[in-house]
Motif scaffolding. Structure first.
Motif, PDB file in Angstrom:
ATOM      1  N   THR A   1       0.829  -1.222   0.000  1.00  0.00           N
ATOM      2  CA  THR A   1       0.000   0.000   0.000  1.00  0.00           C
ATOM      3  C   THR A   1       0.862   1.271   0.000  1.00  0.00           C
ATOM      4  OG1 THR A   1      -0.180  -0.088   2.408  1.00  0.00           O
ATOM      5  CG2 THR A   1      -1.985  -1.072   1.151  1.00  0.00           C
ATOM      6  N   GLU A   2       2.140   1.115  -0.291  1.00  0.00           N
ATOM      7  CA  GLU A   2       3.100   2.219  -0.443  1.00  0.00           C
ATOM      8  C   GLU A   2       3.382   2.977   0.858  1.00  0.00           C
ATOM      9  OE1 GLU A   2       3.101   3.750  -4.912  1.00  0.00           O
ATOM     10  OE2 GLU A   2       1.254   4.328  -3.925  1.00  0.00           O
ATOM     11  N   GLN A   3       3.011   2.393   2.005  1.00  0.00           N
ATOM     12  CA  GLN A   3       3.287   3.084   3.266  1.00  0.00           C
ATOM     13  C   GLN A   3       4.787   3.143   3.553  1.00  0.00           C
ATOM     14  OE1 GLN A   3       0.706   1.935   6.655  1.00  0.00           O
ATOM     15  NE2 GLN A   3      -0.654   1.037   5.165  1.00  0.00           N
TER      16      GLN A   3
ATOM     17  N   ASP B   1       7.148   3.386   1.209  1.00  0.00           N
ATOM     18  CA  ASP B   1       7.624   4.489   0.367  1.00  0.00           C
ATOM     19  C   ASP B   1       7.273   5.835   1.012  1.00  0.00           C
ATOM     20  OD1 ASP B   1       8.649   2.788  -1.496  1.00  0.00           O
ATOM     21  OD2 ASP B   1       6.997   2.968  -2.914  1.00  0.00           O
TER      22      ASP B   1
END
Lengths: 257, 257
Positions: free
Chosen positions: A124-126, A128
């Motif tokens: 969920t790109e957390q 990043d």
């Protein structure tokens, strides 16, 4: 089609995974001693690993202690050596079953949860997002979990040892009619510092393995929900195997003559 | 808008295995300018901004932010660059374990080492700037709608008053009215801060609302670059097909049967 190609591909993938895990381990260890330190996250992980794993570790060691007492009595009574049961329980629980069973339970409970949590954060790109917010994901996510594992597993094992020995005591006193004072004296007299030290050392190493594998598999998971599921399974399987292998190696280190 | 260059990419290449994703991207964004990168799925839009943020390392080429070469910078040095940037992720990428105000204040507390009370005050102000009440700050990400998550993501992106803000598909998955609200917020937030904006999208209404300049990526190359006002008379068949959303034209979708 070259029949060696699939074998070569598997071997190269294996080497790639080993290399990546080695880099991950070195990076994690180096960040453990470099600021900033996230004490709030460390504390919450210590609670998660130590406090919330206590019931499952307590139950496992308690019943293991009880089983060892029953089994050793049934084996040793035929040799008229019932007096050794207390020492067998103490030795088995503190040196082997306490650390190994606690670690396996924590791998199933905490290692899997870590892989799932970090895996979800990855897809969920957390993770990043952490980088874009000037926060090193290794320091914020991995280091507190690894440190908490190294610190809390020995404490869990120490409590598990006491409960396991108490499990053996309950069976010997209330089922097998041993003398309570003699049983406790035998346990105490037979206990050596190396039993506890080796158990604690194993626990710290296992704590490192469980949290490292949970973080590593979660951190590099990919492919959505399926990837997170795979990461969780891999974390538990890999840490269980590594726990058993390193248990043998540590036992060699401490007790081989 | 000044003539100073904020971001300059020169001949940037990036491949994943055999797949060439960026094939010599050259691009520059002036300070205070809003650049929108358009292009179909899989053309390298996300990879472009991830390279600028240091989340991915290009295989070759140069990326300069404020004149400083960022390719090859260490993670620590990238933290310094990222401290001046903000990012709104496609799925908002809010941290599930933190409530809304803690999400907004995350970069201030962890990145800028601000006191929690002070950071909370700023977070509430930023939430108000994107049209959310202070009460929302106490909720957790899974308790708010998709549109609200985007607003929170936007509040987090502007919390540290960044000089450079990235928007990754800011309106994807939102209804047309909420999309327009988000576009307006992006426009006003970037303008208020005097920041430079880089947006990737395939939503043409976003392009027309947000952009000063537009660049179109196709097969890893910039095939058109110009003012947003010129996009309807670009004379480029690829751009015309894309902005009109036609299936017929030089862009052929790769459909594997």
């Amino acid at each position: 089609m070259n029949i060696f190609a699939p074998v070569g591909r598997v071997f190269l993938n294996f080497l790639r995974s080993v290399g990546r895990l080695t880099i991950f381990t070195v990076k994690s260890l180096s960040f453990c001693v470099r600021p900033p330190f996230y004490f709030r996250t460390l504390f919450s992980q210590m609670v998660e690993i130590g406090f919330y794993s206590l019931p499952v570790v307590a139950l496992t060691t308690m019943f293991s202690g009880m089983v060892i007492a029953l089994q050793s009595y049934s084996g040793l009574s035929s040799l008229s050596s019932e007096g050794v049961v207390a020492s067998v329980v103490e030795l088995t629980v503190t040196r082997e079953l306490g650390p190994v069973l606690a670690a396996l339970m924590v791998a199933g409970r905490v290692g899997a949860a870590m892989a799932a949590e970090l895996g979800t954060m990855r897809v969920t790109e957390q993770i990043d997002a952490l980088t874009t917010l000037s926060t090193n994901p290794f320091k914020y996510l991995v280091v507190p979990r690894i440190l908490a594992g190294i610190v809390m597993l020995p404490i869990l094992v120490l409590i598990g040892d006491v409960i396991g020995i108490y499990g053996g005591y309950l069976i010997c006193i209330y089922k097998l009619d041993f003398n309570a004072v003699n049983y406790l004296r035998n346990t105490w007299n037979f206990m050596q510092a190396v039993d506890i030290v080796s158990g604690m050392t194993k626990a710290a190493v296992f704590g490192f393995i469980v949290t490292l594998m949970g973080c590593y598999n979660g951190f590099y998971s990919k492919g959505g929900a399926e990837g997170v599921g795979k990461a969780t399974t891999n974390a538990v399987v890999a840490s269980s195997i590594l726990i058993l292998i390193s248990n043998y190696m540590l036992t060699e280190l401490f007790f081989s003559k | 808008m000044s003539d100073e260059i904020k971001v300059k990419m020169t001949d940037v290449h990036k491949t994943f295995g055999k797949k060439v994703v960026l094939d010599g991207v050259t691009l520059e964004v002036k300070k205070g300018e809003s650049l929108v990168i358009i292009g179909g799925s899989g053309t390298g839009k996300s990879v472009t901004i991830k390279c600028i943020q240091g989340l991915l390392t290009p295989d070759s080429g140069s990326i300069r932010v404020d004149g400083e070469e960022i390719v090859g910078l260490s993670a620590r040095e990238m933290e310094r660059i990222n401290a001046q940037t903000g990012m709104l992720f496609q799925g908002a990428a809010l941290f599930d374990s933190l409530n809304i105000w803690e999400n907004v204040a995350f970069g201030l507390i962890q990145g800028k080492k601000m006191k929690r009370a002070e950071a909370k005050e700023i977070a509430i102000k930023k939430l108000a700037q994107v049209g959310l009440d202070a009460d929302v700050g106490m909720l957790y990400p899974d308790e708010v709608s998709g549109g609200m998550k985007k607003r929170v993501g936007l509040a987090r992106a502007i919390a540290a008053d960044p000089e450079l803000i990235f928007f990754d598909e800011p309106t994807t998955g939102l209804d047309p009215i909420m999309s327009d609200v988000i576009n307006d917020l992006i426009r006003s937030c970037v303008k208020d801060l005097g920041a430079t904006g880089i947006t990737i999208t395939h939503d043409m209404s976003s392009v027309r609302k947000i952009a000063d300049k537009v660049a179109m990526l196709y097969k890893g190359k910039i095939i058109w670059y110009g003012d947003v006002a010129e996009i309807d008379r670009s004379g480029n068949p690829y751009v015309e097909q894309f902005i009109n959303g036609r299936a017929d034209g030089p862009i052929q979708m790769e459909i594997r049967g």
